[in-house]
Scaffold this motif. Structure first.
Motif, PDB file in Angstrom:
ATOM      1  N   LEU A 438     -40.075 -16.386 -42.082  1.00  0.00           N
ATOM      2  CA  LEU A 438     -40.914 -15.341 -41.449  1.00  0.00           C
ATOM      3  C   LEU A 438     -42.384 -15.314 -42.393  1.00  0.00           C
ATOM      4  O   LEU A 438     -43.379 -15.405 -41.848  1.00  0.00           O
ATOM      5  CB  LEU A 438     -40.528 -14.181 -41.159  1.00  0.00           C
ATOM      6  CG  LEU A 438     -39.259 -14.357 -40.104  1.00  0.00           C
ATOM      7  CD1 LEU A 438     -38.776 -12.796 -40.161  1.00  0.00           C
ATOM      8  CD2 LEU A 438     -40.179 -14.613 -38.641  1.00  0.00           C
ATOM      9  N   THR A 574     -44.448 -16.431 -30.171  1.00  0.00           N
ATOM     10  CA  THR A 574     -42.994 -16.703 -29.736  1.00  0.00           C
ATOM     11  C   THR A 574     -42.130 -15.775 -30.899  1.00  0.00           C
ATOM     12  O   THR A 574     -41.174 -15.120 -30.555  1.00  0.00           O
ATOM     13  CB  THR A 574     -42.554 -18.231 -30.039  1.00  0.00           C
ATOM     14  OG1 THR A 574     -43.642 -19.008 -29.429  1.00  0.00           O
ATOM     15  CG2 THR A 574     -41.254 -18.465 -29.486  1.00  0.00           C
ATOM     16  N   LEU A 575     -42.660 -15.627 -32.157  1.00  0.00           N
ATOM     17  CA  LEU A 575     -41.856 -15.010 -32.972  1.00  0.00           C
ATOM     18  C   LEU A 575     -42.058 -13.475 -32.646  1.00  0.00           C
ATOM     19  O   LEU A 575     -40.831 -12.861 -32.767  1.00  0.00           O
ATOM     20  CB  LEU A 575     -42.535 -15.117 -34.368  1.00  0.00           C
ATOM     21  CG  LEU A 575     -42.127 -16.203 -35.181  1.00  0.00           C
ATOM     22  CD1 LEU A 575     -42.914 -16.473 -36.383  1.00  0.00           C
ATOM     23  CD2 LEU A 575     -40.674 -16.229 -35.441  1.00  0.00           C
ATOM     24  N   LEU A 578     -39.495 -13.001 -29.868  1.00  0.00           N
ATOM     25  CA  LEU A 578     -38.170 -12.929 -30.480  1.00  0.00           C
ATOM     26  C   LEU A 578     -37.742 -11.716 -31.190  1.00  0.00           C
ATOM     27  O   LEU A 578     -36.483 -11.100 -31.130  1.00  0.00           O
ATOM     28  CB  LEU A 578     -38.048 -14.186 -31.660  1.00  0.00           C
ATOM     29  CG  LEU A 578     -37.896 -15.619 -30.934  1.00  0.00           C
ATOM     30  CD1 LEU A 578     -37.811 -16.387 -32.090  1.00  0.00           C
ATOM     31  CD2 LEU A 578     -36.654 -15.605 -30.294  1.00  0.00           C
TER      32      LEU A 578
ATOM     33  N   ALA B 134     -43.197 -23.287 -37.343  1.00  0.00           N
ATOM     34  CA  ALA B 134     -42.835 -22.175 -38.075  1.00  0.00           C
ATOM     35  C   ALA B 134     -41.957 -21.321 -37.375  1.00  0.00           C
ATOM     36  O   ALA B 134     -41.135 -20.717 -38.154  1.00  0.00           O
ATOM     37  CB  ALA B 134     -44.369 -21.290 -38.068  1.00  0.00           C
ATOM     38  N   THR B 135     -41.892 -21.136 -36.216  1.00  0.00           N
ATOM     39  CA  THR B 135     -41.038 -20.320 -35.475  1.00  0.00           C
ATOM     40  C   THR B 135     -39.533 -20.968 -35.519  1.00  0.00           C
ATOM     41  O   THR B 135     -38.726 -20.197 -35.771  1.00  0.00           O
ATOM     42  CB  THR B 135     -41.429 -20.125 -33.970  1.00  0.00           C
ATOM     43  OG1 THR B 135     -42.888 -20.043 -33.664  1.00  0.00           O
ATOM     44  CG2 THR B 135     -40.592 -19.346 -33.138  1.00  0.00           C
ATOM     45  N   CYS B 138     -37.809 -20.430 -38.739  1.00  0.00           N
ATOM     46  CA  CYS B 138     -37.137 -18.918 -39.037  1.00  0.00           C
ATOM     47  C   CYS B 138     -35.882 -18.969 -38.477  1.00  0.00           C
ATOM     48  O   CYS B 138     -35.027 -18.387 -39.057  1.00  0.00           O
ATOM     49  CB  CYS B 138     -38.068 -17.985 -38.228  1.00  0.00           C
ATOM     50  SG  CYS B 138     -39.699 -17.827 -38.965  1.00  0.00           S
ATOM     51  N   PRO B 288     -34.880 -21.386 -28.880  1.00  0.00           N
ATOM     52  CA  PRO B 288     -34.348 -20.257 -29.762  1.00  0.00           C
ATOM     53  C   PRO B 288     -32.974 -19.999 -29.542  1.00  0.00           C
ATOM     54  O   PRO B 288     -32.158 -19.578 -30.414  1.00  0.00           O
ATOM     55  CB  PRO B 288     -35.283 -18.964 -29.195  1.00  0.00           C
ATOM     56  CG  PRO B 288     -36.474 -19.795 -29.329  1.00  0.00           C
ATOM     57  CD  PRO B 288     -36.340 -21.079 -28.107  1.00  0.00           C
TER      58      PRO B 288
END
Lengths: 655, 308
Positions: A438, A574-575, A578, B134-135, B138, B288
């Motif tokens: 992250l 997107t992060l 999530l 990047a996502t 993770c 995801p």
């Protein structure tokens, strides 16, 4: 003069550094004098640490006291020295940087104030880490807390700054209250305020002492969910102050935790596991909140919460090792934690100074209004990049070394302990891996959006590089990040001594150089540098650097504009989604009602969930609950006289 | 670590330098067979790299040195990682306590600069690719580490040599179910880290849906050759990890051990080719979920290893 007396002198000089400016005319020269006095004080401190290192332990500097158990004293030990080094280094560099960033001529209304309280803050931190008893510690602690309040409130004509300062002051008072409670309990148990280990543990008093310390020092350090004051205070303070606060002030909370852990040598292993768990949660949530930010300084502030979490993980590991009697775990945990204190002090202050340079050069903290600064501010961009790679824990820089120590310790617990102890470490290590990934996402975003690509606004296109006064401290910090990352063996002796002090002189069987692959890291760094040089040479020989220039190939689109670039919000979308269960992002999107919709705009914010969703509703509830009490205070003299009469009557009848 | 530099290390370095570009060729050949085509030559990636090195390049006006540093970092970190993974019967050229963390973090460093180079072009497409990379990283990283913990717990080793060596064979005999879960999870991690179907389609013609390929749109000439080589190195490293996890056997014969590992990596490439031919690419929004699934598999593998 003994090194203990010299370090106290150094702290007092630093504290006094801003006072001459109060009576002298307000000018840049006087500001430089303030800085010079602070540097002199810190140089004295450096000599004190060196003297202590040469001569070994000496009896503490004690002051006679008229009351029993109220002695106050100063001394350097391994842990003090390990915290003194970053304090002396970073305050000096921040003070030099301030001469360019916060020039007296540009800030006539608060330049003197910032210099005065920066000196007080620096000296107070020196006192804190060398205090040998609760009273001296609290004197330093409160000086630090109040000085930092005035520093956060430097630009008090801005409403947000005043809010941030009040929030900081409230949180700081909670921390101070808990610190008072901690040392009063120490006095109740030991009969003295001196830092003497508690022999009987497991009593209610010693449990309460540890819990109070965890809340108080945890608030100062910014452990989730006690971090609420941290993002706004770091964002609103002047950048060199943010660097000192994030690099050092919150580490004083960590120092408090370490010192209290030394006072309670016989902790159950469960406490260590609990500390390890809160460290992991704090690290993950800290970095998750950071990903969602689009103010560069708020973003860096949330990364402080992440890194404090990593440090607390190391401390938890050390506590587990100490409880079960495994000296290698203890050594890896405490030296990983302390080295991460150093590293975070270096790269986070570097990043805050870099952010300050951006703000100075381009005039905004909004990441999405910047872009392409790497061309106009090449030194700032390179220093910031080094800090970014270092904070992600990537090799071959310093962040990797401290995280590696903690990783190896966690893997050792996960492979060597019984299933229940191992399970916490076995979840913490992948947690740390998640934090690392992250952090990479976040810092690619910050560096990429701010320094790479094309400028998004005219201000960003006109940005200018900062002066040498500002670039010098940044380059020095960047160099430290590289040196520790490439030659970690250089700092191993200091960490060994600190670890020995932590375990109370019962030195472990092995030194850090034998328990961790520090020599191998240097070898790998050399090899890697060779690979990079070969690759660069290859591209150079092929003449790639002199290749013809053209438009970015945007899939054939011939007229790209800077506004078409990806922004930090879109990068993180997107992060953020999530992690929306924790981040609770607020988005305002246009509702499309007609066939040809009007102009619309989209906004998305990640606010602080604990503050906005828990603390503010709670305070509102408490205010509502006590609102009935206001009826009693109507401001009516007759009513007040009647209350007195009623109370007197009540007392007469009751007797 | 450098004091003993035996012949096997020379072999290891040569294999690492030469073998990786074969794997994309194998994948493409398998896909061609499935599609009923003759397909490219097996050595096409080598031809591509040689051709690119000899070509001229064009740079975007927006870019800085970071843009060219991306490919250099990708190849350097890929080589470093490849020197850490044990391949034949001897230990890897670089091996020490905790080298498993260096492996993961070296690859992360390569990813950092690949993404930075993408953002340096100022193109929205490349920014999109970088954000996706990047996502998904993770979500992949914890799955990798949970697997590493499970293996470390079963073998008691903290270096890849010890973890992926004969001690792991014992691990398979006592806790096969745990390692099987980790193996499946790591194969998924291999697919996502190398941007293969079902996560990313390297052959798609729509930039809007790409991950890796879109990040390197602007690279050309020798720099793009380095990108291709770096990507094949990364595929090789992950394949070798999966092979060593699945077959920690040492036959006793030195050449045979090398053949087992190399045949294994080709086998992994065939597996990737089969998956690419039989599966469709997932919608980006459902990636995801699959990655979390891989993480949960690893988690169960780790729990089984803990209670074992």
């Amino acid at each position: 003069m003994t090194s203990h007396a010299l370090i106290l002198t150094s702290g007092l000089i630093a504290m006094a550094s801003g006072f001459p400016a109060l009576v002298l005319p307000r000018s840049n020269a006087v500001q430089a004098l303030t800085s010079l006095i602070l540097l002199a004080g810190n140089a004295a401190g450096a000599f004190a640490v060196r003297g202590w290192w040469m001569e070994g332990p000496t009896p503490p500097l004690a002051f006679p006291s008229p009351f029993d158990g109220l002695s106050v004293g100063i001394a350097i030990d391994g842990v003090s020295a390990a915290f003194l080094v970053p304090v002396l280094l970073v305050t000096s560099l921040a003070s030099i940087y301030g001469l360019g960033y916060w020039r007296q001529s540009e800030h006539p209304e608060n330049g003197v104030r910032v210099g005065l309280f920066l000196g007080l803050l620096s000296g107070a931190m020196t006192v804190i880490v060398t205090a040998r008893d609760g009273l001296m510690f609290l004197a330093g602690w409160e000086t630090m807390a109040v000085a930092a309040f005035f520093l956060v409130a430097a630009e008090d004509h801005i409403r947000e700054t005043r809010m941030a300062a009040w929030l900081y002051l409230a949180a700081s008072h909670l921390a101070t209250l808990c610190a008072f409670g901690t040392f009063l309990l120490l006095y109740a148990i030991n009969g003295t305020y001196e830092f003497v280990p508690i022999r009987e543990t497991g009593t209610a008093a010693s449990t309460a002492l540890v819990l109070l310390a965890l809340v108080g020092f945890g608030t100062k350090a910014g452990i989730m969910p006690l971090h609420v004051w941290l993002p706004s205070a770091h964002a609103q303070a002047p950048s060199h102050v943010s660097a000192v606060m994030s690099g050092l002030l919150i580490k004083m909370g960590i120092y408090g935790l370490v010192r209290v852990a030394m006072l309670v040598p016989d902790m159950p292993a469960e406490w260590g596991l609990f500390v390890l768990a809160i460290g992991t949660v704090s690290a993950i949530l800290g970095v998750a909140f950071a990903v969602g930010q689009h103010d560069i300084k708020r973003l860096l502030a949330y990364h402080s919460i992440e890194n404090i979490g990593i440090i607390v993980m190391g401390l938890g590991l050390a506590l587990v090792g100490r409880s079960v009697g495994n000296p290698v775990w203890t050594l890896l945990g405490i030296s990983g934690a302390i080295l991460h204190v150093w590293n975070h002090a270096l790269f986070k202050s570097l990043l805050f100074l870099g952010a300050g340079s951006v703000i100075h050069g381009a005039g905004t903290r909004e990441i999405d209004r910047l872009g392409g600064l790497g061309k106009r501010m090449p030194v700032t961009a390179t220093c910031f990049l080094i800090g970014a790679v270092a904070i992600c824990g990537l090799p071959p820089l310093n962040g990797f070394v401290s995280e590696l120590l903690i990783y190896i310790g966690l893997f050792r617990v996960a492979t060597g302990a019984d299933a229940s102890t191992a399970s916490v470490a076995a979840l913490a290590a992948p947690g740390l891996a998640l934090v690392g990934a992250l952090a990479v996402a976040c810092f690619v975003k910050v560096h990429g959006i701010v320094f790479l690509g094309a400028p998004r606004t005219p201000e960003a296109a006109k940005a200018h590089e900062s002066s040498f006064v500002m670039l010098g401290p940044m380059a020095a910090l960047a160099a430290c990040c590289v040196v520790i990352g490439v030659v970690p063996l250089a700092v191993a002796p200091i960490l060994d001594v600190a670890a020995a002090a932590f375990t109370g002189g019962v030195a472990g069987p092995a030194s850090l150089a034998e328990s961790a692959p520090l020599a191998a890291i240097s070898g790998v760094a050399g090899l890697f540098a060779g690979f990079l040089a070969a690759g660069a040479l290859f591209l150079g020989v092929r003449g790639v650097g002199r290749a013809p220039r053209s438009l970015t190939w945007d899939c054939g689109y011939a007229a790209p504009s800077a506004r078409m670039q990806y922004t930090s919000s879109s990068f993180a979308e997107t992060l953020v989604h999530l992690f929306s269960w924790a981040l609770r992002p607020e988005t305002h999107r246009p509702a499309i009602k007609a066939l040809f919709p009007d102009d619309a705009h989209f906004e998305s914010h990640v606010r602080d969930t604990v503050l906005e969703k828990a603390l503010f509703p709670l305070t509102r509830g408490v205010l509502w609950l006590f609102s009935w009490a206001r009826y009693l205070q109507a401001g009516n003299l007759q009513a007040s006289l009647m209350y007195i009469l009623a109370v007197i009557l009540f007392l007469l009848l009751w007797r | 670590m450098f004091e003993s530099f035996p012949f096997v290390s020379v072999v290891h370095i040569l294999v690492v330098l030469v073998a990786p570009p074969l794997l994309p060729g194998v994948i493409n050949r398998v896909k061609a067979i499935f599609a009923g085509r003759r397909g490219q030559p097996l050595l096409q990636t080598y031809y591509d790299i040689v051709k690119l090195i000899r070509k001229e390049s064009v740079l975007s006006e927006t870019t800085t040195w970071v843009f060219l540093f991306g490919p250099v970092a990708a190849v350097s970190t890929g080589l470093l990682a490849a020197l850490l993974v044990p391949l034949g019967n001897a230990s890897a050229p670089l091996s020490f306590e905790g080298d498993l963390i260096l492996l993961a973090y070296a690859l992360a460093l390569g990813r950092f600069f690949t993404m930075a180079a993408a953002l340096d072009t100022g193109s929205a497409f490349e920014g999109m690719g970088a954000a996706r990379e990047a996502t998904y990283a993770c979500l992949a990283e914890p799955a990798l580490f949970l697997g590493l913990i499970a293996i470390a717990r079963l073998t008691g080793g903290l270096s890849l040599d010890g973890m992926l060596g004969p001690a792991l064979l014992h691990g398979w005999s006592v806790a096969a179910e745990s390692l099987l879960l980790v193996l499946i999870s790591w194969f998924v991690v291999l697919l996502v880290e190398n941007c293969r179907i079902p996560f990313d389609d390297p052959n798609t013609h729509l930039e809007l849906t790409m991950i890796h390929e879109v990040m390197v749109l602007d690279h050309s000439g020798p720099a793009f050759g380095m990108v291709l080589y770096g990507a094949s190195l990364k595929l090789f490293v992950f394949s070798a990890l999966v092979v060593r996890l699945a077959f920690p056997v040492r036959t006793g014969s030195e050449p045979l051990d090398w053949i087992v590992v190399l045949a294994g990596t080709i086998g992994v490439a065939v597996g990737v080719g089969v998956i690419e031919s039989t599966l469709a690419r997932l919608r980006l929004t459902s990636i995801p979920a699959l990655l979390t699934g891989a993480g949960v598999l690893s988690l169960f593998g780790m729990i089984l290893a803990l209670v074992h």
